[in-house]
Design a protein around this motif. Structure first.
Motif, PDB file in Angstrom:
ATOM      1  N   GLN A 101       6.267  13.500  -0.238  1.00 30.73           N
ATOM      2  CA  GLN A 101       7.483  13.075   0.488  1.00 30.73           C
ATOM      3  C   GLN A 101       8.105  11.915  -0.275  1.00 30.73           C
ATOM      4  O   GLN A 101       8.775  12.148  -1.243  1.00 30.73           O
ATOM      5  CB  GLN A 101       7.147  12.738   1.939  1.00 30.73           C
ATOM      6  CG  GLN A 101       7.267  13.989   2.816  1.00 30.73           C
ATOM      7  CD  GLN A 101       7.470  13.651   4.271  1.00 30.73           C
ATOM      8  OE1 GLN A 101       8.201  12.737   4.625  1.00 30.73           O
ATOM      9  NE2 GLN A 101       6.833  14.423   5.136  1.00 30.73           N
ATOM     10  N   GLY A 103       6.667  10.007  -2.257  1.00 32.24           N
ATOM     11  CA  GLY A 103       6.099  10.145  -3.585  1.00 32.24           C
ATOM     12  C   GLY A 103       5.438   8.902  -4.142  1.00 32.24           C
ATOM     13  O   GLY A 103       4.918   8.934  -5.255  1.00 32.24           O
ATOM     14  N   PHE A 104       5.442   7.810  -3.400  1.00 28.83           N
ATOM     15  CA  PHE A 104       4.871   6.577  -3.945  1.00 28.83           C
ATOM     16  C   PHE A 104       3.359   6.713  -4.118  1.00 28.83           C
ATOM     17  O   PHE A 104       2.780   6.198  -5.069  1.00 28.83           O
ATOM     18  CB  PHE A 104       5.199   5.391  -3.024  1.00 28.83           C
ATOM     19  CG  PHE A 104       5.001   4.050  -3.658  1.00 28.83           C
ATOM     20  CD1 PHE A 104       5.963   3.527  -4.503  1.00 28.83           C
ATOM     21  CD2 PHE A 104       3.858   3.306  -3.427  1.00 28.83           C
ATOM     22  CE1 PHE A 104       5.797   2.288  -5.109  1.00 28.83           C
ATOM     23  CE2 PHE A 104       3.673   2.061  -4.031  1.00 28.83           C
ATOM     24  CZ  PHE A 104       4.651   1.556  -4.867  1.00 28.83           C
ATOM     25  N   CYS A 105       2.739   7.427  -3.201  1.00 34.43           N
ATOM     26  CA  CYS A 105       1.277   7.579  -3.254  1.00 34.43           C
ATOM     27  C   CYS A 105       0.858   8.758  -4.124  1.00 34.43           C
ATOM     28  O   CYS A 105      -0.312   8.873  -4.486  1.00 34.43           O
ATOM     29  CB  CYS A 105       0.735   7.824  -1.845  1.00 34.43           C
ATOM     30  SG  CYS A 105       1.179   9.467  -1.221  1.00 34.43           S
ATOM     31  N   THR A 106       1.789   9.685  -4.411  1.00 33.84           N
ATOM     32  CA  THR A 106       1.402  10.996  -4.950  1.00 33.84           C
ATOM     33  C   THR A 106       0.725  10.946  -6.324  1.00 33.84           C
ATOM     34  O   THR A 106      -0.277  11.650  -6.526  1.00 33.84           O
ATOM     35  CB  THR A 106       2.619  11.945  -4.959  1.00 33.84           C
ATOM     36  OG1 THR A 106       3.361  11.752  -3.757  1.00 33.84           O
ATOM     37  CG2 THR A 106       2.180  13.397  -5.040  1.00 33.84           C
ATOM     38  N   CYS A 137      -1.797   7.844   2.333  1.00 31.66           N
ATOM     39  CA  CYS A 137      -0.429   8.359   2.329  1.00 31.66           C
ATOM     40  C   CYS A 137       0.156   8.054   3.689  1.00 31.66           C
ATOM     41  O   CYS A 137      -0.483   8.286   4.703  1.00 31.66           O
ATOM     42  CB  CYS A 137      -0.394   9.855   2.073  1.00 31.66           C
ATOM     43  SG  CYS A 137       1.286  10.518   2.237  1.00 31.66           S
ATOM     44  N   ARG A 138       1.367   7.533   3.711  1.00 32.74           N
ATOM     45  CA  ARG A 138       1.971   7.152   4.983  1.00 32.74           C
ATOM     46  C   ARG A 138       2.946   8.209   5.484  1.00 32.74           C
ATOM     47  O   ARG A 138       3.292   8.219   6.642  1.00 32.74           O
ATOM     48  CB  ARG A 138       2.670   5.796   4.798  1.00 32.74           C
ATOM     49  CG  ARG A 138       3.428   5.267   5.981  1.00 32.74           C
ATOM     50  CD  ARG A 138       2.514   4.958   7.131  1.00 32.74           C
ATOM     51  NE  ARG A 138       3.279   4.352   8.213  1.00 32.74           N
ATOM     52  CZ  ARG A 138       3.958   5.028   9.123  1.00 32.74           C
ATOM     53  NH1 ARG A 138       3.959   6.337   9.108  1.00 32.74           N
ATOM     54  NH2 ARG A 138       4.636   4.392  10.065  1.00 32.74           N
ATOM     55  N   CYS A 139       3.442   9.096   4.583  1.00 30.03           N
ATOM     56  CA  CYS A 139       4.469  10.010   5.095  1.00 30.03           C
ATOM     57  C   CYS A 139       4.134  11.495   5.056  1.00 30.03           C
ATOM     58  O   CYS A 139       4.629  12.233   5.905  1.00 30.03           O
ATOM     59  CB  CYS A 139       5.824   9.790   4.444  1.00 30.03           C
ATOM     60  SG  CYS A 139       5.938   8.892   2.929  1.00 30.03           S
ATOM     61  N   THR A 140       3.364  11.965   4.106  1.00 34.15           N
ATOM     62  CA  THR A 140       3.225  13.416   3.973  1.00 34.15           C
ATOM     63  C   THR A 140       2.293  14.012   5.022  1.00 34.15           C
ATOM     64  O   THR A 140       2.551  15.091   5.545  1.00 34.15           O
ATOM     65  CB  THR A 140       2.697  13.777   2.572  1.00 34.15           C
ATOM     66  OG1 THR A 140       3.640  13.305   1.627  1.00 34.15           O
ATOM     67  CG2 THR A 140       2.544  15.264   2.400  1.00 34.15           C
ATOM     68  N   MET A 380       4.079   2.504   1.866  1.00 34.67           N
ATOM     69  CA  MET A 380       3.215   2.270   0.695  1.00 34.67           C
ATOM     70  C   MET A 380       3.875   1.359  -0.345  1.00 34.67           C
ATOM     71  O   MET A 380       3.200   0.691  -1.106  1.00 34.67           O
ATOM     72  CB  MET A 380       2.843   3.601   0.042  1.00 34.67           C
ATOM     73  CG  MET A 380       1.853   4.422   0.823  1.00 34.67           C
ATOM     74  SD  MET A 380       0.218   3.664   0.818  1.00 34.67           S
ATOM     75  CE  MET A 380       0.012   3.320   2.518  1.00 34.67           C
TER      76      MET A 380
HETATM   77 FE1  FES Z   1       5.033   8.590   1.000  1.00 36.59          FE
HETATM   78 FE2  FES Z   1       2.529   9.455   0.564  1.00 36.59          FE
HETATM   79  S1  FES Z   1       4.361  10.539   0.235  1.00 36.59           S
HETATM   80  S2  FES Z   1       3.192   7.471   1.101  1.00 36.59           S
END
Ligand code: FES
Length: 621
Positions: A101, A103-106, A137-140, A380
């Motif tokens: 999502q 993508g910061f954590c990806t 991961c905060r969003c996916t 993140m």
């Molecule tokens: Fe947003 Fe994982 S995709 S923190």
């Protein structure tokens, strides 16, 4: 004096020599010295988020937790050093499974996925789940990430591309989706776009998903400009204290410091705010601070380390005052006024019908006081902003949630016309409402304008938590009544939200709490009083749900209590009281169409009634 060492190691297959601080983190070395920004800094040096996962000596490792002295003779691999086939399988699988999502954590998950597959080319879901523990991961949502790793493992084992794997699954099961697959995908120049062309009803991979998965789409903190300076903020040491003096002389004399800005340097309006301009960009000498995220000074230096060292040298003399931390006390006459107009930010009252009569005639009454806690958004990506002069204008790269709001606020702070402030939104690594207010943008823009140089300001995780608004903690005194047949008849609610030091959008959040106090139910008589109150706690503002989650908790708890008292079936009670066309809401609006409460309840009926434990969580608004 820091210990300097000569370190030799291999980075992505290349021999490297580095002479420098032994205690420099590998994260800093890779991002700043090698300019490899695929690994992200979400919490350095706390080793808590996993965004900086790389491979060291064949093991997945968090680069922020490794000092350079430990790297000597080692072998480091980042995404850039992966074999093309592995890189493609993992990146394409994350895109196809919808595992990206913000993508910061990806990129961190991608490297973790590589390690999982190295350890076992056919991992099962449980194994993957366990191995993903160090990465957040905060969003996916983790299921799609697990799907992606399963898919990549399958592709690598079968010696196929992810695309071939999907086509093969489509052929064998034409009407169903391929295993672990989210997108309707086939190869094209954009990689994994719809095979039937784009349009309504087609699933499309997320824009830039492959670049995000590989860490190739820059976030603000990944960007840099020639001659860029770095800023760091001096925060208040106390939630409520009068600033008697601010001595910046020692800090100024530290080699590498370019300039230190204080409140008196601001050319325009010092106060900012999304609705009410009550939040000073910096607090001036002689003024009283309102929370521990108030900024007293902004140091700009050649690099971030020097700026942070200089911040420590700033001397502040305070007259420490007792902070106001309880919203009830804040409303009392004994409390000091934290803002010129007092501590009550807003009040919303809704009254309909004769509540007292309905309560007298009720068969069952549920009464309780419910409290919800302050909640951190935990995106993140910590806040970061770069501002630079460009062609006579000020260019600002912001990861905020409203570039036009940012521009309006910055122009006012800088006393510029809006057209001279260009704000470019760099899609952020999560916001969830927590990046609606300005944080570092004002300070970066001020420094860049006055120095006529590019300036970057980035918060650490601790600073981020200290500075940005949270979800409101709300205390709710609820009284809900029903008749002997389980029909809701009255609701009385006294709602107090702690909006903290500054308004942000607190008045709107508490207005929503009032407007949604009856949830998705028809209650003919209501008496609702909702207040947003200033304290010296961290400010509270926007977050998903915006006040509605809190009142839903109180109301649904009261409904369960009524069901217990009257022996009503919990699903049926909700269904019988759900809003329908022709009903009025608590605010008196008549529903004329599109009311889906009963349909929603029907959709979850079986799951609700057959749930193994307490039931299922179902919040209606
Ligand atoms: Fe947003 Fe994982 S995709 S923190």
């Amino acid at each position: 004096m820091q210990k300097e060492l000569l370190m030799k190691f291999t980075l992505n297959g290349q021999k490297k020599e580095y002479t420098g601080q032994a205690d420099l983190t590998l994260l800093k070395y890779l991002r700043e010295h090698e300019k490899i920004t695929s690994l992200k800094n979400g919490c350095s040096p706390q080793a808590s988020c996993g965004c900086c996962t790389i491979e060291l000596n064949g093991k997945a490792t968090l680069a922020c937790a490794i000092k350079m002295e430990k790297v000597a003779e080692g072998e480091i691999v980042t995404i850039e050093g992966l074999a093309q086939r592995t890189k493609d399988a993992l990146a394409d699988a994350f895109v196809a499974a919808g595992g990206v999502q913000c993508g910061f954590c990806t990129p961190g998950f991608l490297m973790r996925g590589k390690a999982i597959i190295d350890a076992n080319p056919q991992p099962d879901r449980q194994e993957i789940r366990k191995a993903l523990t160090p990465n957040l991961c905060r969003c996916t949502g983790y299921k799609k990430i697990e799907d992606a790793i399963l898919m990549a493992a399958e592709a690598l084992k079968e010696n196929k591309t992810v695309e071939e794997l999907i086509l093969q699954a489509d052929k064998s099961e034409p009407s169903s989706k391929a295993p672990h697959r989210e997108q309707n995908t086939s190869r094209s120049e954009g990689r994994f776009r719809s095979s039937k062309g784009s349009g309504v009803g087609e699933r499309e991979p997320k824009y830039d998903a492959r670049k995000l998965a590989l860490g190739q789409r820059p976030f603000v903190s990944d960007m840099s400009f020639k001659g860029m300076l770095h800023g760091a903020l001096k925060f208040s040491d106390h939630p409520r204290a009068k600033v008697i003096s601010l001595n910046i002389e020692k800090a100024k004399s530290l080699p590498g410091v370019q300039r230190i800005f204080t409140a008196s340097d601001i050319p325009g309006d010092r106060y900012t705010g999304l609705i009410v301009p009550d939040w000073p960009v910096m607090v001036n000498i002689g003024e009283v601070t309102r929370y521990i995220g108030d900024v007293l000074a902004c140091v700009v230096a050649e690099n971030e380390d020097i700026a942070r060292e200089a911040v420590e040298l700033i001397e502040v003399q305070y007259e420490i005052l007792e902070p106001v931390t309880d919203p009830h006390f804040a409303l009392s006459e004994k409390a000091p006024a934290l803002h010129p107009k007092g501590n009550l930010l807003s009040r919303t009252a809704i009254k309909r019908g004769d509540v007292e009569k309905a309560l007298r005639e009720a068969a069952y009454i549920s009464q309780g006081t419910y409290n919800t806690q302050r909640i951190e958004h935990a995106f993140m990506e910590p806040e970061c902003c770069i501002a630079l002069p460009q062609n006579g204008q000020l260019q600002v790269y912001s990861q905020g949630q409203g570039i036009y709001e940012d521009r309006k606020a910055l122009a006012k702070i800088l006393s510029q016309i809006e057209e001279d402030v260009l704000v470019t939104l760099v899609p952020n690594g999560g916001g969830f409402g927590g990046k609606e207010d300005l944080t570092v943008q004002g300070h970066a823009a001020l420094a860049a304008l006055l120095l006529q140089k590019p300036v970057k300001i980035e918060l650490t995780r601790d600073e981020s938590i200290r500075m940005h608004p949270k979800r409101h903690p709300i205390e709710m005194d609820y009284t809900v009544a029903c008749d002997k047949n389980g029909k809701l008849t009255a609701l009385k609610a006294d709602i107090i939200g702690d909006t903290g030091a500054y308004a942000s959008v607190g008045m709107k959040v508490l207005e929503r709490a009032a407007g949604h106090a009856t949830g998705a139910y028809h209650i003919p008589a209501v008496d609702i009083d909702s207040k947003a109150v200033y304290t010296n706690n961290l400010p509270c503002g926007a977050m998903r749900g915006f006040g509605v989650n809190q009142v839903t908790f109180a109301l649904e708890s009261c409904i369960d209590d009524l069901c217990e008292q009257g022996g009503f079936e919990r699903w049926q009670f909700r269904y019988d009281n759900a809003l329908q066309e022709g009903h009025s809401t608590s605010t008196g609006q008549i529903i004329t169409g599109g009311c889906g409460a009963r349909d929603t309840l029907m959709a979850v009926k079986e799951k609700f009634q057959n749930a193994k434990y307490a039931g299922i969580a179902c919040g209606l608004k």
